[in-house]
Design a protein around this motif. Structure first.
Motif: not given
Length: 84
Positions: A22-27
């Motif tokens: 989620a952190g990598i995808l900004d979600v």
């Protein structure tokens, strides 16, 4: 970020938690779980947790751009991968 090595079920051997993905995808982690269910991210379920392959996270990020926030969760595409 902690990277886990897969026992089996992940083609590239590098696994991330739903939160790390989620952190990598900004979600949110919930959106990551929806992406797994829809077949957009390759993942394995271990105990109560999902582990997503680094390769599928990076491929999804390349396809969707830097942020996946504007995505609309669609039904699983025919032939999408998902390991369990």
């Amino acid at each position: 970020m902690e990277v886990h090595r897969s026992e089996k079920g992940a083609s590239d051997g590098l696994l991330l938690t739903a939160r790390e993905s989620a952190g990598i995808l900004d979600v949110s982690a919930q959106v990551v779980e929806h992406l797994i269910s829809a077949g957009y991210l390759a993942a394995v379920h271990r105990g109560r947790h999902w582990f997503v392959t680094l390769a599928s996270v990076m491929a999804y990020r390349r396809r969707r751009g830097h942020s996946a926030r504007s995505l609309r969760i669609a039904p699983r595409p025919h032939g999408a991968l998902r390991s369990s």
